[in-house]
Scaffold this motif. Structure first.
Motif, PDB file in Angstrom:
ATOM      1  N   LEU A  93       0.820  -1.219  -0.327  1.00 36.96           N
ATOM      2  CA  LEU A  93       0.019  -0.042  -0.193  1.00 36.96           C
ATOM      3  C   LEU A  93       1.013   1.276   0.018  1.00 36.96           C
ATOM      4  O   LEU A  93       0.439   2.091  -0.640  1.00 36.96           O
ATOM      5  N   LYS A  94       1.960   1.357   0.583  1.00 34.25           N
ATOM      6  CA  LYS A  94       2.947   2.367   0.993  1.00 34.25           C
ATOM      7  C   LYS A  94       3.423   2.653  -0.463  1.00 34.25           C
ATOM      8  O   LYS A  94       3.676   3.789  -1.155  1.00 34.25           O
ATOM      9  N   GLY A  96       2.022   1.762  -3.397  1.00 32.72           N
ATOM     10  CA  GLY A  96       1.283   1.918  -4.511  1.00 32.72           C
ATOM     11  C   GLY A  96       0.971   0.777  -5.376  1.00 32.72           C
ATOM     12  O   GLY A  96       0.478   0.738  -6.469  1.00 32.72           O
ATOM     13  N   TYR A 113       0.684   7.370   4.397  1.00 29.28           N
ATOM     14  CA  TYR A 113       0.539   6.802   3.078  1.00 29.28           C
ATOM     15  C   TYR A 113      -0.700   5.930   3.056  1.00 29.28           C
ATOM     16  O   TYR A 113      -0.840   5.427   1.628  1.00 29.28           O
ATOM     17  N   ILE A 114      -1.520   5.946   3.705  1.00 26.01           N
ATOM     18  CA  ILE A 114      -2.869   5.392   3.685  1.00 26.01           C
ATOM     19  C   ILE A 114      -4.033   6.731   3.669  1.00 26.01           C
ATOM     20  O   ILE A 114      -4.255   7.326   4.562  1.00 26.01           O
ATOM     21  N   THR A 229      -4.257   3.459  -0.805  1.00 23.92           N
ATOM     22  CA  THR A 229      -2.904   3.916  -1.265  1.00 23.92           C
ATOM     23  C   THR A 229      -3.114   5.474  -1.474  1.00 23.92           C
ATOM     24  O   THR A 229      -4.080   5.786  -2.204  1.00 23.92           O
ATOM     25  N   GLN A 231      -0.401   6.849  -3.502  1.00 27.26           N
ATOM     26  CA  GLN A 231       0.097   6.918  -4.576  1.00 27.26           C
ATOM     27  C   GLN A 231      -0.337   6.753  -5.951  1.00 27.26           C
ATOM     28  O   GLN A 231       0.147   7.122  -7.043  1.00 27.26           O
TER      29      GLN A 231
END
Length: 266
Positions: A93-94, A96, A113-114, A229, A231
């Motif tokens: 998730l961090k 992407g 990051y979430i 995410t 990203q």
């Protein structure tokens, strides 16, 4: 017996008129129009009964799987669920390389990051577990420093425990390992989330009375969220899922689905 020490305050009802208005708005979301032409959202997760249970042939089932299936039905979106250790899912998730996770505890570090949905869909509580001989000897946080404490790597429990560098913490890959290490006296204490650990204790009669909660009860609760995410641009999908999930909570859908996974009901 109820499924753990679950707090249902998040499941307050709303008027039928309000639900109809939100549903009408949801049907107009751009994300729903393009859902059939878009690739599925990649969901990373790991076993965590009763939310994610190992089924036949390695298939996942459980409350979170039912929730994702209902979100697919209501939004037209699709999900590609992939299992990995919890810490690896968070890393995806961090980066992407994953789009979404369920069952997330919200922390300031993760918020970097979430992109969490605003409303939790379930609430549990962090608890410590031990064999009966030790259970009543630990009545306060300050006494925890006397023992090795098992925990799942990548999990968030409560502060100050999560950031306490003075405690003797022993990290493992999943909750099943924690209970096995406690059962066979390889650890004196473990920390878990009551709605998950209590499910396991009720489901396995060989553990009844052998693993119990400590007298000390952390003054905290664990709210579970869906999170995306940061990203990738997923705002249309996020809005569709957020509106559908809020409607499911208000209707009592999540509460009804959770009751199906009470050990007494299986």
């Amino acid at each position: 017996m109820q499924l753990g020490v679950v707090l249902w305050s998040i499941l307050a009802s709303v008027s039928n008129a309000g639900r109809r208005l939100r549903l009408a708005g949801m049907l107009l979301l751009p994300g729903l129009v393009v859902a059939d032409n878009s690739p599925p959202l990649r969901v990373m997760t790991d076993f965590w009964p009763p939310f994610r249970i190992a089924g036949e042939g390695g298939q996942l089932r459980g409350l979170d799987m039912d929730l994702l299936a209902e979100l697919e039905r209501r939004t037209g979106l699709r999900f590609d669920v992939q299992r990995a250790p919890w810490s690896r899912g968070l890393a995806a998730l961090k980066r992407g390389s994953a789009d979404l996770m369920t069952g997330l505890a919200r922390t300031p570090e993760r918020e970097r990051y979430i992109d969490f949905l605003e409303r939790p869909y379930f609430t549990c509580a962090p608890r410590f577990y031990s064999l009966p001989a030790l259970a009543h000897k630990v009545s306060g946080y300050s006494q925890l420093g006397q023992y090795d404490i098992g925990f799942v790597r990548g999990s968030a429990y409560f502060e100050p425990f999560d950031s306490d560098q003075d405690l003797r913490k022993v990290g493992v890959g999943n909750e099943g390992q924690l209970l096995d290490m406690l059962r066979y006296k390889r650890l004196p204490l473990v920390i878990g989330t009551d709605c998950q650990v209590d499910y396991e204790l009720l489901r396995d009669p060989t553990l009844a009375g052998r693993i119990v909660k400590l007298a000390y009860r952390p003054p905290a609760r664990t709210e579970l969220f869906l999170g995306f995410t940061r990203q990738r641009p997923l705002q249309a999908q996020r809005q569709a899922i957020a509106q559908a999930l809020e409607q499911m909570i208000d209707e009592g859908w999540v509460l009804d689905a959770a009751r199906r996974y009470s050990p007494r009901a299986q």
